[in-house]
Design an enzyme around this catalytic site. Structure first.
Site, PDB file in Angstrom:
ATOM      1  CG  HIS A   1     -47.332  40.343  28.061  1.00 21.74           C
ATOM      2  ND1 HIS A   1     -46.173  40.449  28.797  1.00 21.74           N
ATOM      3  CD2 HIS A   1     -48.330  40.238  28.975  1.00 21.74           C
ATOM      4  CE1 HIS A   1     -46.461  40.413  30.087  1.00 21.74           C
ATOM      5  NE2 HIS A   1     -47.769  40.295  30.233  1.00 21.74           N
TER       6      HIS A   1
ATOM      7  CG  HIS B   1     -52.085  42.210  32.521  1.00 20.72           C
ATOM      8  ND1 HIS B   1     -52.454  40.975  32.987  1.00 20.72           N
ATOM      9  CD2 HIS B   1     -50.810  42.070  32.082  1.00 20.72           C
ATOM     10  CE1 HIS B   1     -51.454  40.125  32.835  1.00 20.72           C
ATOM     11  NE2 HIS B   1     -50.431  40.761  32.288  1.00 20.72           N
TER      12      HIS B   1
ATOM     13  CD  GLU C   1     -46.929  41.881  33.856  1.00 20.35           C
ATOM     14  OE1 GLU C   1     -47.686  41.576  32.904  1.00 20.35           O
ATOM     15  OE2 GLU C   1     -46.230  41.058  34.454  1.00 20.35           O
TER      16      GLU C   1
END
Ligand code: CO
Length: 134
Positions: A7, A79, A130
């Site tokens: 994502h 992020h 991430e």
């Protein structure tokens, strides 16, 4: 090491307004808002054919995205999340290359119930990354 893009997360000042834009203007499929107090955010998932966009709004007074929104009051990309097969092996390989892992370096359970880690943005061209084990 890197698998799929899981994502892209966008910090937003007004989750309801952002959700409306994605749903009503862009015609995207969006989830109901989910409060994640342990992460200090409320999140809406925008489901796309090949990945997700996550809209993040601060929750509580110690939200990790509060400072970001202070610097970027109209919101912004916060992020990117990449999938990895083995988060511990990935962490150790990155550390061996001098990459800083945020926090105590132990994976936490992320928004999708999977182990996640964050890498220092200064070690990745100004981008907070991430890693999520899938
Ligand atoms: Co994320």
């Amino acid at each position: 090491m890197l698998g799929r893009l899981n994502h892209v997360a966008i910090a937003v000042p007004d989750l309801e307004a952002a959700t409306r834009k994605y749903r009503d203007v862009l015609g995207a499929k969006v989830s109901a808002p989910q409060a994640l107090p342990e992460h200090g955010v409320t999140v809406v998932f925008v489901e796309l054919a090949n990945t997700k966009t996550e809209l993040l709004e601060p929750l509580g007074d110690r939200s990790p995205i509060a400072a970001f929104l202070e610097k970027n009051p109209s919101g912004g990309i916060h992020h990117m999340c990449y999938e990895v097969e083995d988060i511990i092996a990935s962490r150790d390989a990155l550390r061996a290359e001098g990459v800083r892992v945020l926090g105590d370096g132990e994976p936490r359970t992320g928004a999708h119930g999977k182990p996640v880690l964050f890498l220092h943005p200064k070690d990745f061209d100004g981008t907070l990354i991430e890693l999520e084990q899938v």
